[in-house]
Design an enzyme around this catalytic site. Structure first.
Site, PDB file in Angstrom:
ATOM      1  N   HIS A  99      25.027  44.918  96.802  1.00  0.00           N
ATOM      2  CA  HIS A  99      24.070  45.627  97.979  1.00  0.00           C
ATOM      3  C   HIS A  99      24.330  45.284  98.730  1.00  0.00           C
ATOM      4  O   HIS A  99      24.945  44.003  99.550  1.00  0.00           O
ATOM      5  CB  HIS A  99      22.137  44.928  97.038  1.00  0.00           C
ATOM      6  N   HIS A 101      22.309  45.073 102.386  1.00  0.00           N
ATOM      7  CA  HIS A 101      21.258  44.928 103.455  1.00  0.00           C
ATOM      8  C   HIS A 101      20.238  46.229 104.366  1.00  0.00           C
ATOM      9  O   HIS A 101      21.558  46.480 105.027  1.00  0.00           O
ATOM     10  CB  HIS A 101      20.751  43.992 103.872  1.00  0.00           C
TER      11      HIS A 101
HETATM   12  P1  AMP Z   1      20.819  38.314  98.740  1.00  0.00           P
HETATM   13  O1  AMP Z   1      20.308  36.647  99.309  1.00  0.00           O
HETATM   14  O2  AMP Z   1      21.543  38.860  99.822  1.00  0.00           O
HETATM   15  O3  AMP Z   1      21.203  38.520  97.304  1.00  0.00           O
HETATM   16  O4  AMP Z   1      19.503  40.075  98.832  1.00  0.00           O
HETATM   17  C1  AMP Z   1      18.804  40.157  97.403  1.00  0.00           C
HETATM   18  C2  AMP Z   1      17.265  40.355  98.235  1.00  0.00           C
HETATM   19  O5  AMP Z   1      17.068  41.023  97.245  1.00  0.00           O
HETATM   20  C3  AMP Z   1      16.303  39.590  98.900  1.00  0.00           C
HETATM   21  O6  AMP Z   1      16.248  40.055 100.585  1.00  0.00           O
HETATM   22  C4  AMP Z   1      15.223  39.672  98.162  1.00  0.00           C
HETATM   23  O7  AMP Z   1      13.940  39.746  99.235  1.00  0.00           O
HETATM   24  C5  AMP Z   1      15.399  40.805  97.097  1.00  0.00           C
HETATM   25  N1  AMP Z   1      14.642  41.172  96.170  1.00  0.00           N
HETATM   26  C6  AMP Z   1      14.915  40.218  95.032  1.00  0.00           C
HETATM   27  N2  AMP Z   1      13.635  41.058  94.385  1.00  0.00           N
HETATM   28  C7  AMP Z   1      13.924  42.221  94.777  1.00  0.00           C
HETATM   29  C8  AMP Z   1      12.864  42.973  94.047  1.00  0.00           C
HETATM   30  N3  AMP Z   1      12.087  43.538  92.833  1.00  0.00           N
HETATM   31  N4  AMP Z   1      12.228  44.160  94.738  1.00  0.00           N
HETATM   32  C9  AMP Z   1      12.996  44.442  95.808  1.00  0.00           C
HETATM   33  N5  AMP Z   1      13.933  43.604  95.951  1.00  0.00           N
HETATM   34  C10 AMP Z   1      13.859  42.447  95.880  1.00  0.00           C
END
Ligand code: AMP
Length: 113
Positions: A99, A101
């Site tokens: 993903h 950001h």
């Molecule tokens: P990372 O730490 O780079 O793996 O980013 C994962 C991101 O996913 C974090 O910023 C979380 O806040 C986000 N996240 C986790 N669960 C969800 C969800 N159900 N819907 C939207 N974002 C989410």
């Protein structure tokens, strides 16, 4: 077991989706750290940037063009924005589905947390 992003792709759990096509999905981060915080993911299962292979070239170019479109739609192209992808434990990755950001809506500092 499916991770949370796979469940969002499969529409098993809700998300605030801002863009979707056959290859990609983008939705608002549930825990935003900027006024605009959107996650852009491929529908294909790819663990992280380190797991991308040459056969994914088309998907990655498509993801980048999706990021550009979303940024423009959100008005972020005017003042700028940041794109981050975390890789592995030390990179701070918490969800093991590739993903990007998109962060914007205010001036961002450069800090390595
Ligand atoms: P990372 O730490 O780079 O793996 O980013 C994962 C991101 O996913 C974090 O910023 C979380 O806040 C986000 N996240 C986790 N669960 C969800 C969800 N159900 N819907 C939207 N974002 C989410």
């Amino acid at each position: 077991m499916k991770n949370i992003f796979q469940k969002i792709i499969d529409k098993e759990i809700p998300a605030d989706i801002v863009y979707e096509d056959e290859k990609t999905l983008a939705f608002k981060d549930i825990n935003p750290i900027a006024p605009i915080h959107i996650l852009v993911i491929p529908k294909k299962t790819i663990k992280n940037l380190q797991d991308i292979s040459p056969e994914d070239n088309e998907i990655i170019i498509h993801l980048i063009s999706t990021i550009q479109k979303i940024a423009a739609n959100q008005g972020l192209d005017i003042n700028g924005y940041r794109v981050i992808t975390n890789i592995g434990d030390y990179g701070g990755q918490t969800v093991y589905h590739l993903h990007f950001h998109i962060l914007g809506g205010r001036p961002l500092k450069w800090e390595v947390l």
